[in-house]
Write a protein that holds these residues in place. Sequence first.
Motif, PDB file in Angstrom:
ATOM      1  N   VAL A 137       0.794  -1.222  -0.039  1.00 20.19           N
ATOM      2  CA  VAL A 137      -0.091   0.050   0.272  1.00 20.19           C
ATOM      3  C   VAL A 137       0.799   1.111  -0.050  1.00 20.19           C
ATOM      4  N   ASN A 138       0.190   2.399  -0.626  1.00 21.21           N
ATOM      5  CA  ASN A 138       1.172   3.474  -0.766  1.00 21.21           C
ATOM      6  C   ASN A 138       1.127   4.184   0.626  1.00 21.21           C
ATOM      7  N   THR A 139       2.320   4.119   1.297  1.00 20.07           N
ATOM      8  CA  THR A 139       2.253   4.807   2.605  1.00 20.07           C
ATOM      9  C   THR A 139       2.781   6.417   2.645  1.00 20.07           C
ATOM     10  N   GLY A 140       2.773   7.010   1.434  1.00 14.34           N
ATOM     11  CA  GLY A 140       3.247   8.378   1.564  1.00 14.34           C
ATOM     12  C   GLY A 140       4.578   8.651   1.621  1.00 14.34           C
ATOM     13  N   GLY A 141       4.827   9.916   1.741  1.00 15.35           N
ATOM     14  CA  GLY A 141       6.375  10.413   2.123  1.00 15.35           C
ATOM     15  C   GLY A 141       6.604  10.146   3.414  1.00 15.35           C
ATOM     16  N   ALA A 142       7.919  10.106   3.908  1.00 11.29           N
ATOM     17  CA  ALA A 142       8.164   9.882   5.094  1.00 11.29           C
ATOM     18  C   ALA A 142       7.635  10.575   6.124  1.00 11.29           C
ATOM     19  N   PRO A 143       7.084  10.239   7.113  1.00 13.70           N
ATOM     20  CA  PRO A 143       6.289  10.977   7.966  1.00 13.70           C
ATOM     21  C   PRO A 143       7.236  11.486   9.144  1.00 13.70           C
ATOM     22  N   ASP A 144       6.661  12.085   9.975  1.00 14.15           N
ATOM     23  CA  ASP A 144       7.475  12.606  11.241  1.00 14.15           C
ATOM     24  C   ASP A 144       7.465  11.318  12.100  1.00 14.15           C
ATOM     25  N   ALA A 145       8.390  11.183  13.117  1.00 13.28           N
ATOM     26  CA  ALA A 145       8.493   9.821  13.844  1.00 13.28           C
ATOM     27  C   ALA A 145       7.217  10.021  14.736  1.00 13.28           C
ATOM     28  N   ASN A 146       6.642   8.835  15.209  1.00 16.22           N
ATOM     29  CA  ASN A 146       5.623   8.800  15.909  1.00 16.22           C
ATOM     30  C   ASN A 146       4.220   9.267  15.616  1.00 16.22           C
ATOM     31  N   THR A 147       4.077   9.718  14.234  1.00 24.11           N
ATOM     32  CA  THR A 147       2.845  10.390  13.969  1.00 24.11           C
ATOM     33  C   THR A 147       1.548   9.361  14.030  1.00 24.11           C
ATOM     34  N   ILE A 148       2.107   8.293  13.631  1.00 25.62           N
ATOM     35  CA  ILE A 148       0.957   7.160  13.874  1.00 25.62           C
ATOM     36  C   ILE A 148       1.182   6.498  15.350  1.00 25.62           C
ATOM     37  N   PRO A 149       0.174   6.477  16.183  1.00 29.94           N
ATOM     38  CA  PRO A 149       0.511   5.992  17.632  1.00 29.94           C
ATOM     39  C   PRO A 149       0.156   4.712  17.583  1.00 29.94           C
ATOM     40  N   ILE A 150       1.273   3.995  18.202  1.00 27.76           N
ATOM     41  CA  ILE A 150       1.323   2.338  18.370  1.00 27.76           C
ATOM     42  C   ILE A 150       1.628   2.155  19.792  1.00 27.76           C
ATOM     43  N   PRO A 151       0.663   1.515  20.319  1.00 25.73           N
ATOM     44  CA  PRO A 151       0.851   0.996  21.838  1.00 25.73           C
ATOM     45  C   PRO A 151       2.189   0.399  21.955  1.00 25.73           C
ATOM     46  N   LYS A 152       2.824   0.601  23.085  1.00 30.54           N
ATOM     47  CA  LYS A 152       4.356   0.100  23.456  1.00 30.54           C
ATOM     48  C   LYS A 152       4.196  -1.304  23.509  1.00 30.54           C
ATOM     49  N   ASP A 153       3.290  -2.155  23.852  1.00 27.55           N
ATOM     50  CA  ASP A 153       3.275  -3.542  24.160  1.00 27.55           C
ATOM     51  C   ASP A 153       3.042  -4.254  22.498  1.00 27.55           C
ATOM     52  N   VAL A 154       2.431  -3.291  21.821  1.00 27.72           N
ATOM     53  CA  VAL A 154       2.243  -3.740  20.294  1.00 27.72           C
ATOM     54  C   VAL A 154       3.560  -3.751  19.563  1.00 27.72           C
ATOM     55  N   GLU A 156       6.364  -3.676  20.734  1.00 24.29           N
ATOM     56  CA  GLU A 156       7.343  -4.611  21.270  1.00 24.29           C
ATOM     57  C   GLU A 156       7.250  -5.932  20.570  1.00 24.29           C
ATOM     58  N   ARG A 157       5.912  -6.469  20.489  1.00 23.97           N
ATOM     59  CA  ARG A 157       5.313  -7.647  20.172  1.00 23.97           C
ATOM     60  C   ARG A 157       5.700  -7.921  18.526  1.00 23.97           C
ATOM     61  N   ALA A 158       5.678  -6.699  17.855  1.00 23.45           N
ATOM     62  CA  ALA A 158       6.004  -6.564  16.498  1.00 23.45           C
ATOM     63  C   ALA A 158       7.512  -6.938  16.373  1.00 23.45           C
ATOM     64  N   PHE A 159       8.327  -6.078  17.207  1.00 28.01           N
ATOM     65  CA  PHE A 159       9.574  -6.120  16.904  1.00 28.01           C
ATOM     66  C   PHE A 159      10.050  -7.516  17.344  1.00 28.01           C
ATOM     67  N   ASP A 160       9.591  -8.333  18.395  1.00 27.84           N
ATOM     68  CA  ASP A 160       9.991  -9.611  18.787  1.00 27.84           C
ATOM     69  C   ASP A 160       9.539 -10.631  17.587  1.00 27.84           C
ATOM     70  N   ALA A 161       8.799 -10.212  16.713  1.00 25.73           N
ATOM     71  CA  ALA A 161       8.604 -11.046  15.701  1.00 25.73           C
ATOM     72  C   ALA A 161       9.633 -10.833  14.425  1.00 25.73           C
ATOM     73  N   ALA A 162       9.874  -9.407  14.324  1.00 27.54           N
ATOM     74  CA  ALA A 162      10.418  -8.845  13.483  1.00 27.54           C
ATOM     75  C   ALA A 162      12.214  -9.284  13.415  1.00 27.54           C
ATOM     76  N   ASN A 163      12.051  -9.796  15.018  1.00 26.20           N
ATOM     77  CA  ASN A 163      13.791 -10.406  14.991  1.00 26.20           C
ATOM     78  C   ASN A 163      14.287 -11.309  14.178  1.00 26.20           C
ATOM     79  N   CYS A 164      13.267 -12.269  13.389  1.00 28.18           N
ATOM     80  CA  CYS A 164      13.348 -13.243  12.567  1.00 28.18           C
ATOM     81  C   CYS A 164      14.568 -12.829  11.340  1.00 28.18           C
TER      82      CYS A 164
END
Lengths: 252, 221
Positions: A137-154, A156-164
Amino acid sequence: MANKTINIKLRVWRQNGPSDKGHFETYELNDVPTAASFLEMMDLLNEKLINEGKDPVAFDHDCREGICGACSMYINGRAHGPDTGITTCQLHMRLFKDGETITVEPWRAKAFPVIKDLMVDRSALDEIIKAGGYISVNTGGAPDANTIPIPKDVAERAFDAANCIGCGACVATCKNHSAMLFVAAKVSHLALLPQGQVEAERRAKAMIAKMDELGFGTCSNTGACEVECPKGISISFIAKLNREYLKANLIP
Amino acid sequence: MAGFLSSSIGKKFLMSLSGLFLILFLAVHATLNSLLLVGPEAYNEAANFMATNPFIKVMEPILALGFIIHIVYALILEVSNMGKVGPVGYKMAKRSHQSTWSSRNMIYLGLIILTFLVIHLANFFWKVKFGGAPEIEGTNMHDTYKLVTDLFKSSLIIDIIYLIGAIALGLHLHHALWSAFQTLGWSNDRWRKIWSVIGDIYAIVIAMIFGLIPLYFYFIN
């Protein structure tokens, strides 16, 4: 400490090419520093073989800092050898005893044909990624950091999986040579984040279809994969993958 | 839907649903068996209720279907997985470090249970349905209590076969409940532990009821 050395015997799989039958060859290697990594020990072996005018053992390696996932060796009956949470380059010779015989085999799975000796072709994993392990999907230009709020635990979990790192230890270890832990990690880390959620259903379907097509087995939930995963990916992500796949297929 | 059921996860989905159904069936079966310890009247009444109840009549073919789906898909998955090993297997594999014995041997445990099931059906189900079972005098009810206890009292070999069946079932159940919920996606780091504990308690209770009752009748009653 630093200059302690051991003498070892290596029983290494030698195979000239994909169509060669292959066999074990035994080598003796003396004065191996215990501070050496397993790959550094393999370098010592190859140096010795080259000096003797013999063909060195082919093995895959790249970063040698535990994140490239190239070093696909099954050592003494375990993926990446007798340690947890590591790749072969992070395995050290201090874990072996003086006089020990060490068995070194390539990943053995129908989906990972041997190229030469300890090198296998893991491009089947790339094919699975190509089937849907991305965001289109087209995510547009590079946004400022943290403009899409993502809960900390989510996050962290995404990062746990992305460790692969896609090393294939899960496939090599699984008695069915299933790639479920790999696919689970890739599907989960994208499905957990807002940018990836849009295509979550299509992705789960496409990646599982490709996994089935490429000669990987099905999951028996033995849990062996997570024991040998160098990045500690949990089989809870396999439950998540199953959830995503059932949702995609059964909920209209 | 056809594509779903031929996918790896689709086949596993059928395995888990049929497995959970069979787990429920075992609870009913084991409850009835425990009435053998209460006495002939209680057991015969319950057995007669099961034989005549319309709900059970409807469930009987569904139960058979549950067994068939579970067995057929287990064989399909096993055969397909055997082909994924590649030309050479590992010379050295420390499988016991990586997974439980039960989880690796579900197919063999299942085949032992299937063999037992055939013997078990021939012992009781066949005789009640097609003749050979004793009747309670003055009624047209089968004396299933006599049928069952006579067999268990008659031969230690039969009782040992039942004990082996029960142990195989217990080990099979050790890798059943949590695995089924894992396949259905109803699991995470916390729930996996919960399902495992419930499943293990269930496995032990079921195996004890099925395995010890025959021996009880041989040695004690």
